[in-house]
Scaffold this motif. Structure first.
Motif, short mmCIF file in Angstrom:
data_model
loop_
_atom_site.label_atom_id
_atom_site.label_comp_id
_atom_site.label_asym_id
_atom_site.label_seq_id
_atom_site.Cartn_x
_atom_site.Cartn_y
_atom_site.Cartn_z
N LEU A 86 0.94 -1.21 -0.25
CA LEU A 86 -0.15 -0.01 -0.22
C LEU A 86 0.78 1.16 0.61
CD1 LEU A 86 -2.60 -0.83 2.51
CD2 LEU A 86 -3.19 -0.21 0.19
N MET A 87 2.04 1.11 0.84
CA MET A 87 2.93 2.20 0.90
C MET A 87 3.16 2.55 -0.36
SD MET A 87 4.59 1.65 4.47
CE MET A 87 5.79 3.50 4.35
N VAL A 88 3.95 1.34 -1.24
CA VAL A 88 4.34 1.62 -2.59
C VAL A 88 3.41 1.91 -3.27
CG1 VAL A 88 5.38 0.55 -4.36
CG2 VAL A 88 6.45 -0.18 -2.14
N PHE A 89 2.25 1.60 -3.67
CA PHE A 89 0.93 2.39 -4.21
C PHE A 89 0.49 3.86 -4.13
CE2 PHE A 89 -3.54 2.15 -5.27
CZ PHE A 89 -3.50 1.98 -6.59
N GLN A 90 1.07 4.10 -3.15
CA GLN A 90 0.69 5.13 -2.33
C GLN A 90 1.77 6.15 -3.15
OE1 GLN A 90 0.77 6.09 1.50
NE2 GLN A 90 -1.29 7.74 1.67
N LEU A 91 2.92 5.87 -3.05
CA LEU A 91 4.37 6.67 -3.64
C LEU A 91 4.41 6.84 -5.29
CD1 LEU A 91 7.41 5.37 -1.17
CD2 LEU A 91 5.54 7.23 -1.24
N ILE A 92 3.43 5.54 -5.52
CA ILE A 92 3.90 5.89 -7.08
C ILE A 92 2.50 6.89 -7.16
CG2 ILE A 92 2.65 4.28 -9.01
CD1 ILE A 92 3.89 1.63 -8.06
N HIS A 93 0.97 6.53 -6.60
CA HIS A 93 0.32 7.73 -7.55
C HIS A 93 1.02 9.05 -7.29
CE1 HIS A 93 -2.00 3.74 -7.64
NE2 HIS A 93 -3.17 5.10 -8.64
N LEU A 94 1.37 9.54 -5.89
CA LEU A 94 1.76 11.01 -5.53
C LEU A 94 2.91 11.29 -6.74
CD1 LEU A 94 1.95 12.82 -3.64
CD2 LEU A 94 4.06 11.44 -2.97
N PHE A 95 3.91 10.29 -6.85
CA PHE A 95 4.63 10.57 -8.49
C PHE A 95 3.75 10.70 -9.47
CE2 PHE A 95 7.56 9.13 -11.91
CZ PHE A 95 8.52 9.66 -11.71
N LEU A 96 2.82 9.87 -9.76
CA LEU A 96 2.28 9.94 -11.45
C LEU A 96 1.19 11.24 -11.07
CD1 LEU A 96 0.85 6.46 -11.67
CD2 LEU A 96 2.03 8.18 -12.86
N LEU A 97 0.70 11.54 -9.35
CA LEU A 97 0.13 13.36 -9.35
C LEU A 97 1.29 14.29 -9.96
CD1 LEU A 97 -2.20 14.92 -8.86
CD2 LEU A 97 -1.34 14.44 -6.68
N ILE A 98 2.56 13.59 -9.34
CA ILE A 98 3.63 15.32 -9.36
C ILE A 98 3.60 15.58 -11.14
CG2 ILE A 98 6.00 15.89 -8.99
CD1 ILE A 98 5.90 14.77 -6.48
N ILE A 99 4.25 14.31 -12.05
CA ILE A 99 4.52 14.24 -13.09
C ILE A 99 3.05 14.44 -13.89
CG2 ILE A 99 4.83 12.80 -15.65
CD1 ILE A 99 7.40 12.52 -13.47
N PHE A 100 2.30 14.47 -13.58
CA PHE A 100 0.40 14.87 -15.09
C PHE A 100 0.73 17.00 -14.22
CE2 PHE A 100 -1.72 11.12 -13.93
CZ PHE A 100 -1.40 10.84 -15.16
N TRP A 101 1.31 16.98 -12.60
CA TRP A 101 1.04 18.91 -12.77
C TRP A 101 2.26 19.26 -13.73
CZ3 TRP A 101 -2.58 22.02 -11.26
CH2 TRP A 101 -4.34 21.30 -11.55
N ILE A 102 3.43 18.46 -13.98
CA ILE A 102 4.39 19.06 -14.14
C ILE A 102 4.17 19.69 -15.91
CG2 ILE A 102 6.68 18.72 -15.16
CD1 ILE A 102 7.20 17.78 -12.47
N GLN A 103 3.32 18.37 -16.11
CA GLN A 103 2.77 17.98 -17.39
C GLN A 103 2.19 19.56 -18.12
OE1 GLN A 103 2.00 13.83 -18.50
NE2 GLN A 103 4.23 13.32 -19.40
#
Length: 203
Positions: free
Chosen positions: A131-148
């Motif tokens: 769950l922690m890894v899953f949460q970190l992955i989605h947090l990383f995706l959120l950052i990538i989406f907003w940078i784009q």
């Protein structure tokens, strides 16, 4: 523009002076109120223009010089207010898409956070780690989406600024009016009289 009194006298002497954009016949009030300018070095029927007519055309075409005499207009550009861009930008497909993706990822992060912080939940360590890894992955995706999103919106705003601005055109301070190129007020009638005289002489 030449002296306003001179222009008024030109009108009274029987010359037809029209706006080069809308072809409306101009009167003395238009000159006195500053609605008409000589923006370049053109003479005759292209010498005068309504300030608003010319500014609207330049704003639409993004031109910076006269197509006839190639004189560079004396003008200033002022960008439109930011809320105009925001109104058009909010309708973009990728803006709506990033909002939906952000909402979905936030829901996932909140659910994962609630599960991980719930002391009553007795979950295996492997599941907690997942769950922690899953949460970190989605947090990383959120950052990538907003940078784009920031990069794309910045590019979109720069493109929008190129064609969305207010134009203010100034009078050509060195303009000199040549009366020889002004059109008489009644050229058709004068021409008809000339033809009638020629016909009588021929008879």
């Amino acid at each position: 523009m030449s002296d306003s009194n001179t222009l008024t006298n030109d009108l009274l002497e029987g010359h037809v002076i029209e706006c080069r954009i809308c072809y409306q016949t101009l009167d003395a009030n238009s000159f006195c109120s500053g609605q008409v300018i000589n923006p370049c070095n053109c003479q005759g029927m292209y010498a005068f223009a309504h300030k608003t007519c010319l500014e609207a055309r330049l704003q639409r075409t993004a031109r910076v010089m006269c197509d006839i005499c190639r004189f560079a207009y004396i003008m200033t550009r002022k960008p439109k207010p930011l809320h105009s861009w925001l109104m058009s930008f909010a309708c973009k497909d990728y803006f709506i898409e990033i909002m939906i993706q952000t909402f979905n990822i936030l829901i996932v992060l909140i659910v994962c956070h609630l599960i991980l912080t719930d002391s009553r939940a007795k979950l295996p360590k492997l599941l907690l780690s997942s769950l922690m890894v899953f949460q970190l992955i989605h947090l990383f995706l959120l950052i990538i989406f907003w940078i784009q999103f920031v990069l794309k919106s910045r590019h979109d705003m720069n493109e929008w600024k190129i064609s969305n601005f207010f134009v203010s055109v100034q009078q050509n301070p060195d303009y000199r009016l040549d009366k020889r190129y002004l059109r008489p007020r009644s050229p058709v009638r004068a021409s008809g009289a000339f033809e009638s005289t020629s016909h009588q002489k021929s008879n």
